[in-house]
Design a protein around this motif. Structure first.
Motif, mmCIF file in Angstrom:
data_model
loop_
_atom_site.group_PDB
_atom_site.id
_atom_site.type_symbol
_atom_site.label_atom_id
_atom_site.label_comp_id
_atom_site.label_asym_id
_atom_site.label_seq_id
_atom_site.Cartn_x
_atom_site.Cartn_y
_atom_site.Cartn_z
ATOM 1 N N ALA A 58 59.183 53.778 -22.813
ATOM 2 C CA ALA A 58 58.865 54.419 -21.532
ATOM 3 C C ALA A 58 57.792 53.666 -20.773
ATOM 4 C CB ALA A 58 58.377 55.851 -21.797
ATOM 5 N N LEU A 59 57.788 53.917 -19.467
ATOM 6 C CA LEU A 59 56.665 53.513 -18.623
ATOM 7 C C LEU A 59 56.012 54.813 -18.154
ATOM 8 C CD1 LEU A 59 55.141 51.283 -16.911
ATOM 9 C CD2 LEU A 59 56.709 51.860 -15.077
ATOM 10 N N VAL A 60 54.729 54.957 -18.458
ATOM 11 C CA VAL A 60 53.992 56.145 -17.998
ATOM 12 C C VAL A 60 53.010 55.659 -16.951
ATOM 13 C CG1 VAL A 60 52.641 58.157 -18.684
ATOM 14 C CG2 VAL A 60 54.129 57.059 -20.363
ATOM 15 N N ILE A 61 53.157 56.150 -15.733
ATOM 16 C CA ILE A 61 52.381 55.537 -14.652
ATOM 17 C C ILE A 61 51.931 56.569 -13.627
ATOM 18 C CG2 ILE A 61 54.356 54.941 -13.144
ATOM 19 C CD1 ILE A 61 52.198 52.138 -13.706
ATOM 20 N N SER A 62 50.737 56.323 -13.125
ATOM 21 C CA SER A 62 50.185 57.188 -12.091
ATOM 22 C C SER A 62 50.756 56.790 -10.735
ATOM 23 C CB SER A 62 48.673 56.964 -12.120
ATOM 24 O OG SER A 62 48.063 57.862 -11.308
ATOM 25 N N HIS A 63 51.127 57.774 -9.934
ATOM 26 C CA HIS A 63 51.656 57.453 -8.601
ATOM 27 C C HIS A 63 50.540 57.078 -7.635
ATOM 28 C CE1 HIS A 63 54.295 58.757 -4.947
ATOM 29 N NE2 HIS A 63 54.257 57.459 -5.088
ATOM 30 N N ALA A 64 49.354 57.622 -7.849
ATOM 31 C CA ALA A 64 48.212 57.225 -7.014
ATOM 32 C C ALA A 64 46.953 57.306 -7.856
ATOM 33 C CB ALA A 64 48.095 58.126 -5.793
ATOM 34 N N SER A 65 46.131 56.268 -7.743
ATOM 35 C CA SER A 65 44.910 56.209 -8.555
ATOM 36 C C SER A 65 43.866 57.179 -8.017
ATOM 37 C CB SER A 65 44.352 54.784 -8.519
ATOM 38 O OG SER A 65 42.983 54.794 -8.852
ATOM 39 N N THR A 117 51.945 51.347 -19.999
ATOM 40 C CA THR A 117 51.215 52.177 -19.058
ATOM 41 C C THR A 117 50.328 51.240 -18.243
ATOM 42 O OG1 THR A 117 49.865 54.160 -18.822
ATOM 43 C CG2 THR A 117 49.431 52.803 -20.767
ATOM 44 N N SER A 118 49.285 51.733 -17.606
ATOM 45 C CA SER A 118 48.522 50.812 -16.758
ATOM 46 C C SER A 118 47.032 51.078 -16.858
ATOM 47 C CB SER A 118 48.971 50.951 -15.301
ATOM 48 O OG SER A 118 48.232 51.977 -14.684
ATOM 49 N N LEU A 119 46.272 50.142 -16.307
ATOM 50 C CA LEU A 119 44.811 50.273 -16.345
ATOM 51 C C LEU A 119 44.283 51.300 -15.346
ATOM 52 C CD1 LEU A 119 43.570 46.569 -16.733
ATOM 53 C CD2 LEU A 119 44.004 48.264 -18.505
ATOM 54 N N ILE A 120 45.142 51.803 -14.456
ATOM 55 C CA ILE A 120 44.613 52.786 -13.483
ATOM 56 C C ILE A 120 44.698 54.218 -14.003
ATOM 57 C CG2 ILE A 120 45.151 51.361 -11.456
ATOM 58 C CD1 ILE A 120 47.465 53.393 -10.866
ATOM 59 N N GLU A 121 45.207 54.404 -15.206
ATOM 60 C CA GLU A 121 45.514 55.783 -15.631
ATOM 61 C C GLU A 121 44.285 56.664 -15.847
ATOM 62 O OE1 GLU A 121 48.666 56.585 -15.323
ATOM 63 O OE2 GLU A 121 48.938 54.456 -14.892
ATOM 64 N N HIS A 122 44.516 57.921 -15.569
ATOM 65 C CA HIS A 122 43.543 58.996 -15.795
ATOM 66 C C HIS A 122 43.538 59.324 -17.288
ATOM 67 C CE1 HIS A 122 42.074 63.219 -15.435
ATOM 68 N NE2 HIS A 122 41.544 62.823 -14.294
ATOM 69 N N ASN A 123 42.451 59.905 -17.750
ATOM 70 C CA ASN A 123 42.398 60.280 -19.172
ATOM 71 C C ASN A 123 43.492 61.268 -19.573
ATOM 72 O OD1 ASN A 123 40.513 58.722 -20.453
ATOM 73 N ND2 ASN A 123 38.775 60.006 -19.840
ATOM 74 N N ILE A 183 48.310 53.463 -4.107
ATOM 75 C CA ILE A 183 49.608 54.087 -4.378
ATOM 76 C C ILE A 183 50.480 53.098 -5.156
ATOM 77 C CG2 ILE A 183 51.691 55.041 -3.305
ATOM 78 C CD1 ILE A 183 49.849 55.652 -0.818
ATOM 79 N N THR A 184 51.069 53.580 -6.220
ATOM 80 C CA THR A 184 51.970 52.748 -7.018
ATOM 81 C C THR A 184 53.313 52.620 -6.301
ATOM 82 O OG1 THR A 184 50.891 53.437 -9.039
ATOM 83 C CG2 THR A 184 53.138 52.608 -9.274
ATOM 84 N N ASP A 185 53.855 51.420 -6.307
ATOM 85 C CA ASP A 185 55.147 51.172 -5.656
ATOM 86 C C ASP A 185 56.267 51.721 -6.558
ATOM 87 O OD1 ASP A 185 57.496 50.126 -4.660
ATOM 88 O OD2 ASP A 185 56.533 48.263 -4.009
ATOM 89 N N LEU A 186 56.746 52.914 -6.200
ATOM 90 C CA LEU A 186 57.749 53.565 -7.064
ATOM 91 C C LEU A 186 59.056 52.780 -7.101
ATOM 92 C CD1 LEU A 186 57.477 57.439 -6.531
ATOM 93 C CD2 LEU A 186 56.685 56.074 -8.461
#
Ligand SMILES: Cc1ncc(COP(=O)(O)O)c(C=O)c1O
Length: 387
Positions: free
Chosen positions: A141-148, A91-97, A154-157
């Motif tokens: 899996a990769l769990v990722i936010s499309h926009a922080s 996952t990433s450091l930009i994720e929401h709770n 914006i995440t590069d999909l």
């Protein structure tokens, strides 16, 4: 009031939403729960909305899209269904709770987590190059936010999609801040699970959202109960969308989405995005010279949704937001924004950030007033003790 907290929820909804809710206020029944005309009519409206959402996201079979109460519920379904205790998740450091907390629950059961970091402390862009090094044998899996929701980045999909295809990982996307604003094509990007909320860029009522799950993946229900079908079975149906839609559906909320999607289709995603982006460029250009102010997020505004996150060495973020609210009637959001790892990576966990978030309905005059307020407050001769 000048409302610049649209990343929390969009305050102004299209007129069409209000009109259709009023028109249908006493014409909403309980779909799939009877064959009276009102119930059937509401059922048709729910199906039509499912189809409209499926078109928006290029989902081939609308039945693979279930309505939820928000993105949080959708993400809980996704993570609880598809991540097991022996799995490793990137996952990433930009994720929401709403991504992090369901993942931490899985971590307690034994799952392992790795985080894609940020390239730097100010722009906060994801360091995609890190991804390869995080893959393990049991990565699922990769769990990722499309926009922080903090920086608007914006995440590069395309990048994350290629990465997931290469390593045969599930791609689970949190589109809470991008649905209704950016074109999301689940087929093109091979998105396995898409989670979205209805009350932000989709301009629906609060309490709406949904999840797309590609054919072949079978989710677990978070709740079971009435489904309108197979009433004599002890088990709740396992078919999509019934498996995830136990209980009476939020038909008024879905009606609001039905109308807001008509609005979005009339205007066009590209025009909505352009209007928001042009205003963001206008706003940022006029405040970036203020010496005590730091702007967070990607410099290239093509890579940001309509969010401007700032802080200042002159005034703590909470005080700045309070002055904006009390003296200028400008609503923003200050402090930490439910994305703790992002704040840590940006080194803003102490002071937080003031977030200005725009919508299609934000007016240029409102931004002009906000620019003047910021220049006044953060300019040399402003005394914050003297509000
Ligand atoms: C990036 C992101 N993900 C998920 C959510 C959760 O959305 P909801 O509160 O509608 O469930 C939000 C809400 O702010 C968000 O910004």
């Amino acid at each position: 009031m000048i409302y610049l907290d649209n990343a929390a929820t969009t305050l102004v909804k299209p007129d069409l939403v209000k009109e259709r809710l009023i028109e249908k206020f006493d014409k909403i029944g309980n779909p799939s729960r009877g064959s009276n005309e009102i119930s059937l009519d509401t059922g048709r409206m729910v199906l039509a909305t499912r189809i409209k959402l499926a078109r928006l996201f290029n989902i081939k079979d609308p039945r693979r899209l279930a309505f939820c109460s928000n993105a949080t519920e959708a993400l809980n379904i996704a993570i609880s269904s598809f991540i097991g205790r022996d799995d490793h998740v990137i996952t990433s450091l930009i994720e929401h709770n709403s991504v992090l907390r369901p993942l931490y629950l899985k971590e307690k059961e034994g799952a392992e987590l790795s985080f894609v970091g940020l390239k730097d402390e100010k722009e906060g862009v994801l360091n995609y190059e890190m991804m390869e090094g995080l893959v393990r044998e049991n990565t699922k899996a990769l769990v990722i936010s499309h926009a922080s929701n903090v920086t608007g980045n914006i995440t590069d999909l395309s990048k994350v999609s290629d990465f997931c295809k290469k390593h045969e990982l599930l791609l689970i996307v949190d589109a809470a801040q991008s649905a209704g604003l950016i074109d999301i094509d689940v087929e093109k990007y091979g998105i396995d699970v898409l989670c979205f909320t209805g009350h932000k860029g989709l301009y629906g009522l609060t309490g709406t959202g949904g999840i797309y799950i590609r054919d072949g993946l079978n989710p677990h229900a978070l709740k079971v109960g009435g489904s309108g079908i197979n009433s004599f079975d002890k088990d709740h149906p396992l078919t999509m969308p019934e498996v995830l839609e136990a209980g009476t559906i939020n038909a008024y909320g879905i009606l609001s989405l039905n109308a807001s999607l008509d609005f979005i289709n009339q205007i066009g995603l590209a025009n909505i995005r352009k209007k928001e982006k042009d205003l963001l460029i206008y706003f940022e250009d006029r405040i970036k010279q203020i010496p005590t102010l730091t702007i967070y997020g990607a410099k290239d505004l093509d890579e940001r949704v309509g969010i401007l996150a700032i802080n200042s060495t002159k005034i703590p973020s909470k005080d700045l937001a309070q002055i904006l609210a009390e003296k200028y009637d400008i609503a923003t959001r200050a402090g930490a924004h439910c994305a703790p790892l992002c704040h840590k990576a940006l080194r803003t966990e102490e002071d937080g950030l003031v977030r200005f978030s725009l919508s299609y309905f934000t007016k240029k005059e409102e931004i002009d007033k906000t620019i003047r307020a910021l220049k006044e407050i953060l300019g040399d001769d402003y005394d914050s003790n003297n509000i």
